[in-house]
Design an enzyme around this catalytic site. Sequence first.
Site, PDB file in Angstrom:
ATOM      1  N   ASN A   1     -23.551 -10.281  66.402  1.00  0.00           N
ATOM      2  CA  ASN A   1     -23.251 -10.100  64.978  1.00  0.00           C
ATOM      3  C   ASN A   1     -22.902 -11.448  64.348  1.00  0.00           C
ATOM      4  OD1 ASN A   1     -23.048  -7.120  65.578  1.00  0.00           O
ATOM      5  ND2 ASN A   1     -21.252  -7.854  66.676  1.00  0.00           N
TER       6      ASN A   1
ATOM      7  N   GLU B   1     -24.880 -16.065  72.990  1.00  0.00           N
ATOM      8  CA  GLU B   1     -24.590 -15.397  71.716  1.00  0.00           C
ATOM      9  C   GLU B   1     -24.460 -16.393  70.571  1.00  0.00           C
ATOM     10  OE1 GLU B   1     -25.028 -12.304  71.672  1.00  0.00           O
ATOM     11  OE2 GLU B   1     -25.040 -12.055  73.849  1.00  0.00           O
TER      12      GLU B   1
ATOM     13  N   ALA C   1     -22.692  -8.192  75.338  1.00  0.00           N
ATOM     14  CA  ALA C   1     -22.260  -8.832  74.098  1.00  0.00           C
ATOM     15  C   ALA C   1     -23.326  -8.608  73.034  1.00  0.00           C
ATOM     16  CB  ALA C   1     -22.028 -10.326  74.321  1.00  0.00           C
TER      17      ALA C   1
END
Length: 868
Positions: free
Chosen positions: A290, A323, A287
């Site tokens: 962003n 993330e 992953a």
Amino acid sequence: MHKKIHLLVLGVLASLCLAATAAPANRMILPDDVVPDAYRIAITPHAAEATFDGRVEIDVRVLRATDRIVLDSAELDIAGASLDAGTDAPRIALDADRQRATFTFAHALAPGRHTLKIAYRGKINDQASGLFRLQYATPQGQATSLFTMFEDSDARRFVPSWDEPARRATFDLTVTVPAGLMAVGNMPIASTEPLPGDLQRVRFATTPKMSTYLLFFGLGDFERVHRDVAGVDVGVIVKRGDTAQAAYALDAAAHILPYYNEWFGMPYPLPKLDMVAGAGGSVTFGAMENWGAIFYFERDLLIDDRLATEEDRHRVFETVAHEVAHQWFGDLVTMAWWDDLWLNEGFASWMQVKAALALHPEWQGWPRESASRQHAMDIDALRGTHPVIMHIDDITQTEGAFDTITYSKGREVVRTLEAYMGGDAFRDGVRRYVAAHAYGNTVTDDLWQALDAHAARPVRAIARDLTLQPGVPMLVEHDARCVAGHTDVTLSQDQFTVGAPRVARWHSPVTLATLGGGSARAVVTGPTPQRVTVPGCGPLVIDAGQSSYLRVGYTDAGFAALTQRFADLDVGDQLGLMDDAQALAYAGRSTMGAWLKLLSQVPAQADPLVIGVLVDQLDDLDRLHDGLASRPAFRAFARALLNPVLARIGWQAAAGESGQVATLRGHLIVALGTFDDPAVVAEAQRRFRRSLAEPASLEGDLREAVLQVAAIQADAATWDTLHAMARAATPQEQAELYPLLGRVRDPALAQRALALAISGEPPVTIAGNLLRSSALARPAATLDFIATHWPQVQPLFDAGGAASIAARFFDTGADPAMLPTLAAFVTAHVPAATRNRIVKNAALIGYRATVRQQRVPQADRWIADRAK
């Protein structure tokens, strides 16, 4: 180390290091006389041709008069450029080796604000680098989706830019794409305009100031499921038809985001947070964080309840937690340069466990992560290790920083500091750090300053020792005496090393506890003996709770007392004792017999996590027996330890059983199948054959375990059946089934699996993982195949594929004959700047070869004596 192996390893390490030691004298960054403020990018992709057209307007500030602007640019064909409203075109010079474009003007540019306009054309890649495509089968035929992957330095493959983390700017992205597809960016869509030719122009809202590597664009036949979470539009984007598999991740994010909002003391700053799933996989990442549009390969985001194991759910939750943590630590606050990558990755790795502890306490948090901690210490003890803060001059060296030291040791450093400071004090320090540096860039000392600002227990000395020095501190127990109801213990600090550079000392915080008594804290520094008093007189646990990054060497009496009372230890301390015992036995600082006796003391009723580590340690020792005549006797010993556990929990889930037990069942079945237990192999094969006619008869954990045993023990007919299943599977199932083919034990079938990987049949993003699974099962044969077939293997990996393969694939190897082959492969295919990371792998192979030659016979003698 055995003399012959020692000499061979030194020769290989020298050859790997020869060019790598000549690092650039100065950091290779762009000139600072011109800096970017804003990018306005327009992209038109042509997926079928694997190209795209691009235009960009960059608002810049010229800080000092200059006649040139230098940007990062890789594999971009620049058609033209202009400045402001001028018509004089600059002279454009491209440097492919340095990945730079220089725009030289006829006259010096005056200090102040200007706009640089560039028209260019770029490539769409088949690997996750720059703008890339993923292709997958659907009932209507092959479909293609597009995504971007820019970390660490691939935004330059998408747009000419200042592709360095400290050069933050805003981004306006506009894309011209087919009208029937969904476009995704960091920010919500600001406008959509229909165009002739069944096209649409999609413009995304302006991002905050951020680093180039966090920019994102995705395009495909997608569907989105979403909900409002604390005022943020949280969504999961999947290929059409997969929305049911998005529910678990969406629910996880809906719980994680509010927890992080409170913990960081600053709410998530963007209006939306998408999690975008891509078909396939990668051997280097799962992953990418962003900002506002996190990319995941499907295996790390989607949950198919028919196929998923409890371990799958845990992995998806922690990947989402990792993330999303980056949205603060990495995106909102970004390291100034790649030296401090650990500020992103180590912290997010720690935060994923922190979130799991808060939201899923049944998963047992830190004890569950003991294998990662153990692996970090194993690597950190070897020649070729590096400090957590890794000096990087040239961007080509950055690839080596994405490793176990940065992620897993970095996580353990954060854990050590939080345990020493206390949870509230540590959290308050992090809040100060985030608030002070939001939308900016930092170095590690900024974090230490924020933590120590109001700290009762300052951490700077502890933290600097752990991040600026490589290696594993080790606390050595010299004696422990009961005096008037308390224990006086003498400790000193040593280093656990099997080749890592010697370090003089660390400041090592540690908690000591006696069973049935109390606890005490100390900071042990250097080799001078230090006496600590601990309430109570039971067996002494050093590093109680296992919250410090260190190993422990007990006296024989101290270790024997803990072995005898093993069942009375907390789960984390049981795991810590097992891990240290294995490491010290392998290194010859303890005996193999002491370690094996400890394993024999693990009760069948032990916690599933403890049995899981027992399985892993037996499995590792089995790998070291590969090709030895003593392997059947060892496997009989291993079966005797594990069969009572499987007999207790059985093949079928009991009502109300925990997910941990379900995971353990699968773990045991695979291990006993590997150890040739006849009853387990027969039952797994029976269930596999039944599943071919009744797929619903196998679900979740049991399905994965049965398939693995079937693959390991496969004959030609079974392997062909598994192969046919992989060909016919959905993309998500293919990511599981194709790698299984590489686990086969039969040498001829193993070669067929290797040939299949380069045949063009498996998708390129899955074929690499087939090679990876083969390397874990048969490292020497796989290395030979990859080296021999490199022209066919190389397209399955990105530009750094050779380094990734050499550094990641052969950790289980113990054959010294691999070392010359590895050295030749590295010399031929790995750039000198990235070879340092491979030194660790060569050292690990050499070390395991020594363990095989010197320690395994000791284990065999202990097992034989026990059987008498």
